[in-house]
Design an enzyme around this catalytic site. Sequence first.
Site, short mmCIF file in Angstrom:
data_model
loop_
_atom_site.label_atom_id
_atom_site.label_comp_id
_atom_site.label_asym_id
_atom_site.label_seq_id
_atom_site.Cartn_x
_atom_site.Cartn_y
_atom_site.Cartn_z
N ILE A 41 -15.69 -6.48 7.11
CA ILE A 41 -14.89 -7.73 7.40
C ILE A 41 -14.42 -7.61 8.67
O ILE A 41 -14.11 -6.77 9.29
CB ILE A 41 -13.67 -7.64 6.29
CG1 ILE A 41 -14.20 -7.32 4.95
CG2 ILE A 41 -12.92 -8.91 6.22
CD1 ILE A 41 -15.05 -8.46 4.40
N SER A 92 -13.61 -0.82 -1.61
CA SER A 92 -14.27 -0.69 -0.42
C SER A 92 -15.80 -0.29 -0.66
O SER A 92 -16.10 0.57 -1.52
CB SER A 92 -13.86 -0.06 0.70
OG SER A 92 -14.70 0.30 2.10
N TYR A 122 -10.20 8.12 3.60
CA TYR A 122 -9.66 6.63 3.17
C TYR A 122 -10.87 6.27 2.02
O TYR A 122 -10.65 5.56 1.09
CB TYR A 122 -10.16 5.51 4.55
CG TYR A 122 -10.21 4.38 4.27
CD1 TYR A 122 -9.14 3.33 4.09
CD2 TYR A 122 -11.48 3.66 4.02
CE1 TYR A 122 -9.09 2.17 3.86
CE2 TYR A 122 -11.47 2.17 3.76
CZ TYR A 122 -10.43 1.42 3.74
OH TYR A 122 -10.59 0.20 3.24
N LYS A 181 -10.64 4.89 -1.73
CA LYS A 181 -10.96 3.78 -2.49
C LYS A 181 -11.88 3.97 -3.62
O LYS A 181 -12.23 2.99 -4.48
CB LYS A 181 -11.84 2.79 -1.36
CG LYS A 181 -11.01 2.47 -0.11
CD LYS A 181 -10.02 1.28 -0.63
CE LYS A 181 -9.07 0.80 0.33
NZ LYS A 181 -8.04 -0.02 -0.19
N ASN A 219 -3.65 -4.85 -2.55
CA ASN A 219 -4.42 -5.07 -1.29
C ASN A 219 -3.88 -3.85 -0.25
O ASN A 219 -4.90 -3.61 0.63
CB ASN A 219 -4.38 -6.27 -0.94
CG ASN A 219 -4.90 -6.73 0.51
OD1 ASN A 219 -6.39 -6.65 0.84
ND2 ASN A 219 -4.06 -6.77 1.77
#
Length: 203
Positions: free
Chosen positions: A161, A114, A128, A132, A62
């Site tokens: 989120i 993601s 990023y 992912k 995670n």
Amino acid sequence: AGGIGDAIARALQGAGLEVIGVDRQEHPHTGLAHYELVDLADPVACASLMARVGPVDVLVNNASVLVVRSLEEMELDDFDTLFDINLRAPVLLTRAALPGMIERGWGRIINLSSVGARTGGVSQSAVYNMTKAGIGSFTRFVARHYAAHGITSNAIAPGAIVSGMTSHLSPEDITAVVAQVPAGRMAHADEVAAAAVFLASEG
């Protein structure tokens, strides 16, 4: 120690698993009996962690970082940090966990991807999103090559989120994000954790 990781750890512990939390920062409210302070950007630290912990039945990758910077402004160090933590660490931890899982004929590997891996994301976060997307590919590789050993490999790809990782979004950004969500709201870490508990189960 962040929102999603904390929620997953608590949910797995609530489901009866002995959970070992891992982060590079202290988490005073964790409630976990076993907590390791480790910088997952360091491959030596990753190897040492797995040697100390010993065989694991469920591995949840995670930990991740988000560098909010335009592609033109992205520094090489930013690039390295994102890849070291978001992509290399999960690969190294999975590689270390697999032999024990193979020996026992059972294992669960759960990776956090993601929605940005497919959409490009809403932040200035090109690298990023690349990491992912890489996690998704790695997840499929492990699933294909280790299923015969009783090991499942799945990725959860959350959308927006309510967490520290989305705290940089402006009210205008949040409105734009929510407008794209059929439910009309941002999700909560507990909802991601519920998916992780299922993926860690016999089911």
